[in-house]
Design a protein around this motif. Structure first.
Motif, PDB file in Angstrom:
ATOM      1  N   UNK A   1     -12.746 -10.272   1.895  1.00 11.91           N
ATOM      2  CA  UNK A   1     -11.445 -10.041   2.518  1.00 11.91           C
ATOM      3  C   UNK A   1     -10.301 -10.004   1.524  1.00 11.91           C
ATOM      4  N   UNK A   2     -10.230 -11.011   0.657  1.00 14.42           N
ATOM      5  CA  UNK A   2      -9.137 -11.039  -0.308  1.00 14.42           C
ATOM      6  C   UNK A   2      -9.282  -9.948  -1.363  1.00 14.42           C
ATOM      7  N   UNK A   3     -10.521  -9.559  -1.653  1.00 15.84           N
ATOM      8  CA  UNK A   3     -10.723  -8.453  -2.589  1.00 15.84           C
ATOM      9  C   UNK A   3     -10.154  -7.151  -2.045  1.00 15.84           C
ATOM     10  N   UNK A   4     -10.404  -6.882  -0.749  1.00 16.08           N
ATOM     11  CA  UNK A   4      -9.861  -5.666  -0.131  1.00 16.08           C
ATOM     12  C   UNK A   4      -8.336  -5.704  -0.109  1.00 16.08           C
ATOM     13  N   UNK A   5      -7.771  -6.891   0.192  1.00 15.51           N
ATOM     14  CA  UNK A   5      -6.313  -7.020   0.216  1.00 15.51           C
ATOM     15  C   UNK A   5      -5.716  -6.816  -1.170  1.00 15.51           C
ATOM     16  N   UNK A   6      -6.387  -7.327  -2.195  1.00 15.11           N
ATOM     17  CA  UNK A   6      -5.877  -7.182  -3.557  1.00 15.11           C
ATOM     18  C   UNK A   6      -5.834  -5.715  -3.976  1.00 15.11           C
ATOM     19  N   UNK A   7      -6.874  -4.971  -3.601  1.00 13.07           N
ATOM     20  CA  UNK A   7      -6.916  -3.545  -3.956  1.00 13.07           C
ATOM     21  C   UNK A   7      -5.753  -2.801  -3.313  1.00 13.07           C
ATOM     22  N   UNK A   8      -5.540  -3.012  -2.027  1.00 12.79           N
ATOM     23  CA  UNK A   8      -4.460  -2.303  -1.344  1.00 12.79           C
ATOM     24  C   UNK A   8      -3.088  -2.756  -1.840  1.00 12.79           C
ATOM     25  N   UNK A   9      -2.978  -4.027  -2.216  1.00 13.16           N
ATOM     26  CA  UNK A   9      -1.706  -4.526  -2.741  1.00 13.16           C
ATOM     27  C   UNK A   9      -1.370  -3.814  -4.060  1.00 13.16           C
ATOM     28  N   UNK A  10      -2.355  -3.683  -4.922  1.00 10.24           N
ATOM     29  CA  UNK A  10      -2.135  -2.988  -6.197  1.00 10.24           C
ATOM     30  C   UNK A  10      -1.772  -1.528  -5.953  1.00 10.24           C
ATOM     31  N   UNK A  11      -2.485  -0.886  -5.018  1.00 12.67           N
ATOM     32  CA  UNK A  11      -2.161   0.513  -4.704  1.00 12.67           C
ATOM     33  C   UNK A  11      -0.757   0.633  -4.142  1.00 12.67           C
ATOM     34  N   UNK A  12      -0.365  -0.343  -3.284  1.00  7.27           N
ATOM     35  CA  UNK A  12       0.991  -0.311  -2.742  1.00  7.27           C
ATOM     36  C   UNK A  12       2.040  -0.432  -3.826  1.00  7.27           C
ATOM     37  N   UNK A  13       1.784  -1.296  -4.815  1.00  7.66           N
ATOM     38  CA  UNK A  13       2.725  -1.439  -5.932  1.00  7.66           C
ATOM     39  C   UNK A  13       2.823  -0.149  -6.726  1.00  7.66           C
ATOM     40  N   UNK A  14       1.679   0.521  -6.930  1.00  8.56           N
ATOM     41  CA  UNK A  14       1.689   1.763  -7.700  1.00  8.56           C
ATOM     42  C   UNK A  14       2.467   2.840  -6.952  1.00  8.56           C
ATOM     43  N   UNK A  15       2.187   2.990  -5.654  1.00 10.26           N
ATOM     44  CA  UNK A  15       2.877   4.020  -4.875  1.00 10.26           C
ATOM     45  C   UNK A  15       4.351   3.697  -4.720  1.00 10.26           C
ATOM     46  N   UNK A  16       4.640   2.397  -4.575  1.00 11.98           N
ATOM     47  CA  UNK A  16       6.039   2.014  -4.442  1.00 11.98           C
ATOM     48  C   UNK A  16       6.831   2.316  -5.694  1.00 11.98           C
ATOM     49  N   UNK A  17       6.208   2.096  -6.849  1.00  8.17           N
ATOM     50  CA  UNK A  17       6.870   2.383  -8.128  1.00  8.17           C
ATOM     51  C   UNK A  17       7.072   3.887  -8.325  1.00  8.17           C
ATOM     52  N   UNK A  18       6.042   4.672  -7.947  1.00  6.24           N
ATOM     53  CA  UNK A  18       6.127   6.114  -8.139  1.00  6.24           C
ATOM     54  C   UNK A  18       7.183   6.717  -7.225  1.00  6.24           C
ATOM     55  N   UNK A  19       7.298   6.167  -5.997  1.00 10.09           N
ATOM     56  CA  UNK A  19       8.313   6.670  -5.068  1.00 10.09           C
ATOM     57  C   UNK A  19       9.716   6.382  -5.590  1.00 10.09           C
ATOM     58  N   UNK A  20       9.857   5.133  -6.150  1.00  5.65           N
ATOM     59  CA  UNK A  20      11.154   4.759  -6.694  1.00  5.65           C
ATOM     60  C   UNK A  20      11.509   5.665  -7.876  1.00  5.65           C
TER      61      UNK A  20
END
Length: 376
Positions: free
Chosen positions: A357-376
């Motif tokens: 469970x936490x592994x799946x959450x960590x992956x999506x969290x990292x992806x969210x940070x990447x997409x959030x940075x690229x959008x900014x």
């Protein structure tokens, strides 16, 4: 020359046991008494064959108890508390008497120290091994009764925990407002719960329909009297259902009222025909509506947990940490329950669920940070 120890006596003999040995024997005595009491508590909540089996197990533990009493002599009257595990088992057996208690008792029997203890007889060690299999058989009956809707409930809860945590973590990492994360989590809860419920209903309903289509009708009973004896089609029916030629001929003769068949009468003990089968399979699969409701409710109950910090107005890193903590606790609990029911280690199953469970959450969290940075 000293005679070798006979069966039923400890090997090697200890004419003057040490204080540590006496303490260990007293512990064994207390645990045997507690285990016998647990089986008697479980028997009180059952009837018929299961009750008789549990009482027989209690009687066997009584024989082991007597062995330690003989070794201890006067010291047997000195009270000693059973192990924490056996005290918990007794408490659960008195209060519940469910398949969970049997699963715990199965694990307890499998961890018996008698095989490595020179003061226990080989017969006692063998007894404990057999007891594990007996309790496994009793627990299997309960697991079979639970397996349909319970499967949907466990899968629903874990899917809700993991998928919604991953959704909340992924969106939250992009830097959007906590309100947006909250409504995204609620949307994920509702869409996931509805999808799980509908999917379980279709899946279980389809499986039951397949079983129903495979279950024979009663036509063999009504048509048997009119069949040509010399060209007995019933034999083909039973052979198609998996019976051997000899067993099929015997069963066909029974259906047609002919008991002069020259085949072996013991063939009537061959596996039952499918007219008598099918009920257990349907019971194991469960009902479509029951599975759908269980899946919906448990998915929702799991999916609400990652959203709780945002419901109470938290935001930022504090909300992320609390959400992960709450979900982690829930994952360990659900994994432990599955471990208990399967007779495996609750801790290992709980940690496995936590890692996934936490592994799946960590992956999506990292992806969210990447997409959030690229959008900014």
């Amino acid at each position: 020359m000293k005679n070798p120890p006979t069966q039923g006596q400890p090997h090697p003999e200890h004419p003057t046991p040490s204080p540590a040995e006496r303490r260990r024997w007293r512990q064994y005595l207390a645990d045997e008494q507690a285990e016998a009491a647990t089986y008697r508590y479980l028997a009180e909540r059952r009837e018929g064959e299961e009750r008789d089996i549990l009482l027989a197990l209690a009687e066997a533990e009584g024989r082991h108890e007597e062995h330690w009493r003989q070794l201890l002599g006067p010291d047997a009257d000195k009270p000693m508390r059973p192990s924490l595990r056996n005290r918990m088992l007794g408490l659960l057996a008195r209060r519940f008497g469910s398949v969970f208690v049997l699963a715990l008792a199965q694990r307890a029997e499998g961890r018996s120290p008698y095989s490595d203890d020179p003061n226990a007889t080989s017969a006692m060690a063998a007894d404990e091994q057999i007891h594990e299999e007996v309790v496994r058989g009793l627990a299997t009956r309960g697991r079979t009764r639970l397996s349909g809707n319970f499967r949907a409930a466990v899968f629903g809860a874990n899917d809700g925990l993991v998928s919604n945590l991953a959704l909340v973590m992924g969106i939250g990492a992009t830097g959007v407002s906590s309100t947006f994360v909250l409504f995204s989590g609620i949307a994920g809860l509702l869409s996931g719960a509805l999808s799980m419920g509908a999917g379980e209903y279709v899946s279980v309903r389809s499986q039951r329909e397949l079983l129903e289509a495979s279950k024979p009708t009663q036509v063999t009973l009504s048509a048997a009297k009119s069949l040509d004896i010399d060209a007995n089609e019933l034999v083909l029916v039973y052979r198609a259902r998996g019976m051997s030629r000899e067993a099929a001929e015997h069963r066909a003769a029974e259906r047609m009222g002919l008991y002069t068949c020259d085949c072996d009468p013991s063939l009537s003990l061959q596996p039952e025909t499918m007219e008598e089968a099918g009920a257990d399979e349907h019971e194991t699969v469960g009902t479509g509506l029951g599975a759908a409701i269980s899946s919906f409710c448990f998915f929702a109950s799991g999916a609400i947990i990652p959203v709780l910090p945002y419901l109470f107005g938290m935001e930022g890193l504090a909300a992320v940490v609390l959400s992960c903590t709450l979900v982690g606790i829930a994952l360990v609990l659900t994994g432990s329950v599955v471990g208990l029911l399967s007779g495996a280690s609750p801790l290992k199953r709980g940690l496995r669920q936590l890692a996934i469970g936490l592994g799946a959450a960590a992956v999506t969290y990292v992806l969210g940070m990447i997409f959030g940075t690229s959008v900014a």
